[in-house]
Scaffold this motif. Structure first.
Motif, mmCIF file in Angstrom:
data_model
loop_
_atom_site.group_PDB
_atom_site.id
_atom_site.type_symbol
_atom_site.label_atom_id
_atom_site.label_comp_id
_atom_site.label_asym_id
_atom_site.label_seq_id
_atom_site.Cartn_x
_atom_site.Cartn_y
_atom_site.Cartn_z
ATOM 1 N N ARG A 1 0.822 -1.209 0.000
ATOM 2 C CA ARG A 1 0.000 0.000 0.000
ATOM 3 C C ARG A 1 0.864 1.270 0.000
ATOM 4 N N ARG A 2 1.978 1.221 0.713
ATOM 5 C CA ARG A 2 2.895 2.371 0.740
ATOM 6 C C ARG A 2 3.500 2.651 -0.618
ATOM 7 N N SER A 3 3.536 1.660 -1.489
ATOM 8 C CA SER A 3 4.172 1.803 -2.802
ATOM 9 C C SER A 3 3.191 2.165 -3.911
ATOM 10 N N ARG A 4 1.924 2.391 -3.554
ATOM 11 C CA ARG A 4 0.915 2.675 -4.578
ATOM 12 C C ARG A 4 0.381 4.089 -4.466
ATOM 13 N N LEU A 5 0.114 4.689 -5.606
ATOM 14 C CA LEU A 5 -0.642 5.934 -5.648
ATOM 15 C C LEU A 5 -2.103 5.539 -5.510
ATOM 16 N N THR A 6 -2.849 6.204 -4.641
ATOM 17 C CA THR A 6 -4.215 5.760 -4.398
ATOM 18 C C THR A 6 -5.279 6.807 -4.691
ATOM 19 N N SER A 7 -4.961 8.079 -4.569
ATOM 20 C CA SER A 7 -6.010 9.084 -4.751
ATOM 21 C C SER A 7 -5.918 9.745 -6.123
ATOM 22 N N ALA A 8 -7.037 10.291 -6.537
ATOM 23 C CA ALA A 8 -7.090 10.991 -7.818
ATOM 24 C C ALA A 8 -6.159 12.198 -7.816
ATOM 25 N N ASP A 9 -6.020 12.859 -6.672
ATOM 26 C CA ASP A 9 -5.121 14.015 -6.578
ATOM 27 C C ASP A 9 -3.671 13.615 -6.819
ATOM 28 N N GLU A 10 -3.263 12.457 -6.290
ATOM 29 C CA GLU A 10 -1.893 11.981 -6.509
ATOM 30 C C GLU A 10 -1.651 11.687 -7.982
ATOM 31 N N PHE A 11 -2.600 10.992 -8.614
ATOM 32 C CA PHE A 11 -2.480 10.694 -10.043
ATOM 33 C C PHE A 11 -2.396 11.988 -10.846
ATOM 34 N N GLN A 12 -3.260 12.924 -10.523
ATOM 35 C CA GLN A 12 -3.322 14.184 -11.269
ATOM 36 C C GLN A 12 -2.010 14.964 -11.124
ATOM 37 N N ARG A 13 -1.446 15.000 -9.921
ATOM 38 C CA ARG A 13 -0.200 15.727 -9.693
ATOM 39 C C ARG A 13 0.946 15.138 -10.509
ATOM 40 N N VAL A 14 1.014 13.807 -10.571
ATOM 41 C CA VAL A 14 2.094 13.160 -11.324
ATOM 42 C C VAL A 14 1.904 13.375 -12.823
ATOM 43 N N VAL A 15 0.683 13.209 -13.304
ATOM 44 C CA VAL A 15 0.424 13.332 -14.739
ATOM 45 C C VAL A 15 0.634 14.774 -15.215
ATOM 46 N N ARG A 16 0.172 15.733 -14.440
ATOM 47 C CA ARG A 16 0.294 17.130 -14.869
ATOM 48 C C ARG A 16 1.654 17.736 -14.584
ATOM 49 N N GLY A 17 2.322 17.262 -13.535
ATOM 50 C CA GLY A 17 3.561 17.900 -13.131
ATOM 51 C C GLY A 17 4.820 17.137 -13.493
ATOM 52 N N GLY A 18 4.667 15.944 -14.035
ATOM 53 C CA GLY A 18 5.840 15.121 -14.308
ATOM 54 C C GLY A 18 6.251 15.115 -15.760
ATOM 55 N N ASP B 1 8.367 13.228 -2.543
ATOM 56 C CA ASP B 1 8.862 13.722 -1.265
ATOM 57 C C ASP B 1 10.110 12.931 -0.878
ATOM 58 N N PRO B 2 11.211 13.589 -0.525
ATOM 59 C CA PRO B 2 12.454 12.871 -0.199
ATOM 60 C C PRO B 2 12.320 11.895 0.969
ATOM 61 N N GLU B 3 11.307 12.062 1.793
ATOM 62 C CA GLU B 3 11.141 11.196 2.955
ATOM 63 C C GLU B 3 10.293 9.963 2.667
ATOM 64 N N THR B 4 9.822 9.814 1.453
ATOM 65 C CA THR B 4 8.986 8.662 1.119
ATOM 66 C C THR B 4 9.717 7.738 0.152
ATOM 67 N N THR B 5 9.124 6.580 -0.060
ATOM 68 C CA THR B 5 9.677 5.640 -1.031
ATOM 69 C C THR B 5 9.031 5.889 -2.381
ATOM 70 N N ALA B 6 9.544 5.239 -3.402
ATOM 71 C CA ALA B 6 8.961 5.359 -4.739
ATOM 72 C C ALA B 6 7.542 4.800 -4.718
ATOM 73 N N ARG B 7 6.671 5.408 -5.514
ATOM 74 C CA ARG B 7 5.273 4.981 -5.564
ATOM 75 C C ARG B 7 4.818 4.916 -7.012
ATOM 76 N N ALA B 8 3.888 4.017 -7.291
ATOM 77 C CA ALA B 8 3.409 3.837 -8.662
ATOM 78 C C ALA B 8 1.897 3.676 -8.685
ATOM 79 N N GLY B 9 1.308 4.099 -9.786
ATOM 80 C CA GLY B 9 -0.117 3.919 -10.030
ATOM 81 C C GLY B 9 -0.315 3.489 -11.474
ATOM 82 N N PHE B 10 -1.451 2.867 -11.755
ATOM 83 C CA PHE B 10 -1.693 2.303 -13.080
ATOM 84 C C PHE B 10 -3.057 2.732 -13.591
ATOM 85 N N VAL B 11 -3.110 3.007 -14.900
ATOM 86 C CA VAL B 11 -4.357 3.349 -15.575
ATOM 87 C C VAL B 11 -4.507 2.383 -16.743
#
Length: 111
Positions: free
Chosen positions: A4-21, A37-47
């Motif tokens: 769970r820590r390694s997954r993007l879960t909310s629409a806001d997280e997906f939107q931030r990565v898609v628009r800002g990455g 965030d430097p204090e977190t681990t890598a995270r991934a989401g799938f569409v």
């Protein structure tokens, strides 16, 4: 399976990565990647949309992508990644998806 820590879960997280990455694409995938965030681990989401195929095909593609990403997540440090499957992913082999994912991750998450 991704924890769970390694997954993007909310629409806001997906939107931030898609628009800002940064984005990189191939015949089967589009990968969006941004620094997390430097204090977190890598995270991934799938569409995986209905354009990819019926539920059985979408689930197979998503399972393959989750496993491929799990094997690569450690090397991404704190990056956040969204992987979007294109319709061609339905007929792609596991190895082809892996090659496309590697190529896209190199281009989108480099630098």
């Amino acid at each position: 399976m991704l924890t769970r820590r390694s997954r993007l879960t909310s629409a806001d997280e997906f939107q931030r990565v898609v628009r800002g990455g940064r984005r990189a694409g191939s015949a089967t995938l589009v990968v969006h990647c941004c620094a997390g965030d430097p204090e977190t681990t890598a995270r991934a989401g799938f569409v995986v949309s209905k354009a990819v195929g019926n539920a059985v095909i979408r689930n197979r593609v998503q399972r393959r992508l989750r496993e491929l990403m799990r094997l690569r997540l450690e090397a991404l440090a704190t990056s956040q990644v969204v992987v979007r499957a294109l319709p061609a992913a339905a007929s792609a082999s596991y190895d082809q998806l892996g090659d496309d994912l590697d190529r896209c991750l190199r281009r989108a998450c480099a630098g």
